[in-house]
Design an enzyme around this catalytic site. Structure first.
Site, PDB file in Angstrom:
ATOM      1  N   HIS A 136       0.760  -1.213  -0.074  1.00 32.37           N
ATOM      2  CA  HIS A 136       0.152  -0.292   0.404  1.00 32.37           C
ATOM      3  C   HIS A 136       1.201   1.163   0.269  1.00 32.37           C
ATOM      4  O   HIS A 136       0.527   2.708  -0.262  1.00 32.37           O
ATOM      5  CB  HIS A 136      -0.883  -0.590   0.532  1.00 32.37           C
ATOM      6  CG  HIS A 136      -1.828  -1.247   0.480  1.00 32.37           C
ATOM      7  ND1 HIS A 136      -3.541  -0.250   1.551  1.00 32.37           N
ATOM      8  CD2 HIS A 136      -2.335  -2.098   0.219  1.00 32.37           C
ATOM      9  CE1 HIS A 136      -4.707  -1.335   0.405  1.00 32.37           C
ATOM     10  NE2 HIS A 136      -4.337  -2.664   0.643  1.00 32.37           N
ATOM     11  N   PRO A 187      -6.281  -0.286  -5.970  1.00 33.70           N
ATOM     12  CA  PRO A 187      -7.325  -0.383  -7.100  1.00 33.70           C
ATOM     13  C   PRO A 187      -8.448  -1.298  -6.966  1.00 33.70           C
ATOM     14  O   PRO A 187      -8.349  -0.780  -5.429  1.00 33.70           O
ATOM     15  CB  PRO A 187      -6.248  -1.088  -8.138  1.00 33.70           C
ATOM     16  CG  PRO A 187      -5.039  -1.740  -6.715  1.00 33.70           C
ATOM     17  CD  PRO A 187      -4.955  -0.803  -6.381  1.00 33.70           C
ATOM     18  N   HIS A 209      -1.039 -13.423  -1.471  1.00 34.87           N
ATOM     19  CA  HIS A 209      -2.206 -13.516  -1.241  1.00 34.87           C
ATOM     20  C   HIS A 209      -1.721 -14.690   0.377  1.00 34.87           C
ATOM     21  O   HIS A 209      -3.163 -15.708   0.574  1.00 34.87           O
ATOM     22  CB  HIS A 209      -3.286 -14.190  -2.003  1.00 34.87           C
ATOM     23  CG  HIS A 209      -4.134 -12.572  -2.465  1.00 34.87           C
ATOM     24  ND1 HIS A 209      -4.465 -12.541  -3.367  1.00 34.87           N
ATOM     25  CD2 HIS A 209      -3.668 -11.503  -1.288  1.00 34.87           C
ATOM     26  CE1 HIS A 209      -5.186 -11.237  -3.247  1.00 34.87           C
ATOM     27  NE2 HIS A 209      -4.701 -10.873  -2.341  1.00 34.87           N
ATOM     28  N   ASP A 225       3.663 -20.132   1.891  1.00 35.90           N
ATOM     29  CA  ASP A 225       4.402 -20.850   1.080  1.00 35.90           C
ATOM     30  C   ASP A 225       3.182 -21.267  -0.063  1.00 35.90           C
ATOM     31  O   ASP A 225       2.692 -20.120  -0.697  1.00 35.90           O
ATOM     32  CB  ASP A 225       3.201 -22.690   1.998  1.00 35.90           C
ATOM     33  CG  ASP A 225       1.687 -22.582   2.560  1.00 35.90           C
ATOM     34  OD1 ASP A 225       1.246 -21.935   1.638  1.00 35.90           O
ATOM     35  OD2 ASP A 225       1.523 -23.639   3.047  1.00 35.90           O
TER      36      ASP A 225
END
EC number: 1.11.1.7
Length: 327
Positions: A68, A166, A197, A256
């Site tokens: 960010h 975005p 993520h 991972d």
């Protein structure tokens, strides 16, 4: 606590030139503090180990924080500022920064570094080092990052954040356009950065557009069933929109390759996660990373260095702030 969308962020407005093989040609260098503050990396690493032991969510929060920072005006420490001016809506006032946490961690690390090396190390560099260490602490690769960033002297506005950060529902075509044409990041590196993520959670609010405004018709199968499940957990207009959280992958505190396995099984949480796991342009990359974690780590490391050199201030530009939250 929201650790948010760790990635959907790299569509910054400012892109510096990159040298060969993605190495920065903008005043950054490896070993930058070797003479002026040789202990800086140890101080950051020891601090991050302590914070992460006390709160395992710290790693995802700091990784999101650096992305960010870099997407609004470049990697200049702006996201760390606390601006309390009723006449000025600051970067952190943007709803797209909802769920940003743990900024005080960087201030704490900065105070330790100021004791050892006064006015030598920027907040922007500390944030990059802390994010690098967050990845390693969570089980990911140890990334060698160039340093020498300086801090912004101007607080970015809410408007800049609203534009620079975005929407949650960026699609693959737009991602390819931005990354390949404007940031010199390959499709493989794009898929690797999405692998961030593998850490953290998101709120139902981040899924509303995918679940209730997306026109994509899914064939019967695991992804369609997963979307039905998500709609039950995150009903449209439900009271838990900003409080209910979902893990971004099955191992949200471990860096991972389970994110890729999860996506290929039809359980990609964010719209772009799900799209890349089934799109012919990217599905083979997902399969490669799902079967070869070392390959994922290698490509992620390359992309991380590129992204954290976006829009940096170096040389006589910017300053070294004494406290990261104060101009």
């Amino acid at each position: 606590m929201d650790l948010g969308l760790v990635f959907l962020a790299i569509f910054a407005l400012f892109y510096p030139p990159l040298g060969a093989k993605g190495l920065p040609s903008n005043g950054l260098s490896y070993g930058y503090y070797q003479k002026t503050c040789p202990q800086v990396e140890k101080i950051v690493r020891d601090s991050m180990n302590a914070f992460s032991s006390a709160n395992p969510n710290t790693t995802a929060a700091i990784l999101r924080l650096v992305f960010h920072d870099c997407q609004v005006g470049g990697c200049d420490g702006s996201v760390l500022l606390n601006i309390k001016d009723p006449q000025h809506q600051a970067e952190m006032d943007s709803p797209k920064n909802f769920g940003i946490t743990n900024r005080e961690v960087i201030d704490d690390i900065k105070s330790k570094i100021e004791t050892a090396c006064p006015q030598r190390v920027s907040c922007a560099d500390i944030l990059v080092l802390a994010a690098r260490d967050a990845v390693a602490i969570a089980g990911g690769p140890t990334i060698n990052v160039p340093l020498g960033r300086r801090d912004t002297t101007v607080a970015h506005s809410r408007q800049e954040a609203d534009v620079g950060l975005p929407r949650n529902e960026v699609n693959l075509t737009k991602a390819i356009q931005v990354f390949s044409q404007e940031v010199s990041i390959t499709l493989e590196e794009t898929a690797a950065i999405l692998g961030a993520h593998t850490l953290g959670v998101t709120h139902c609010d981040g899924l509303m557009e995918r679940l209730y405004q997306n026109s994509t018709v899914l064939p019967p199968g695991s992804e369609a069933e997963f979307v039905k499940y998500l709609k039950k957990v995150c009903p449209e207009g439900g009271q838990g929109r900003f409080t209910t959280t979902l893990n971004l992958d099955p191992t949200p505190r471990t860096f991972d390759n389970k994110y890729y396995v999860n996506g290929l099984n039809g359980h990609g949480l964010i719209a772009l996660d799900a799209e890349m796991a089934r799109d012919p342009r990217s599905v083979n990359i997902f399969k490669k990373f799902a079967s070869d974690q070392d390959a994922f780590f290698k490509v992620f490391s390359s992309a991380f260095v590129k992204i954290t050199t976006l829009g940096v201030l170096t040389g006589d530009k910017g300053v070294i702030r004494k406290k990261c939250s104060v101009l």
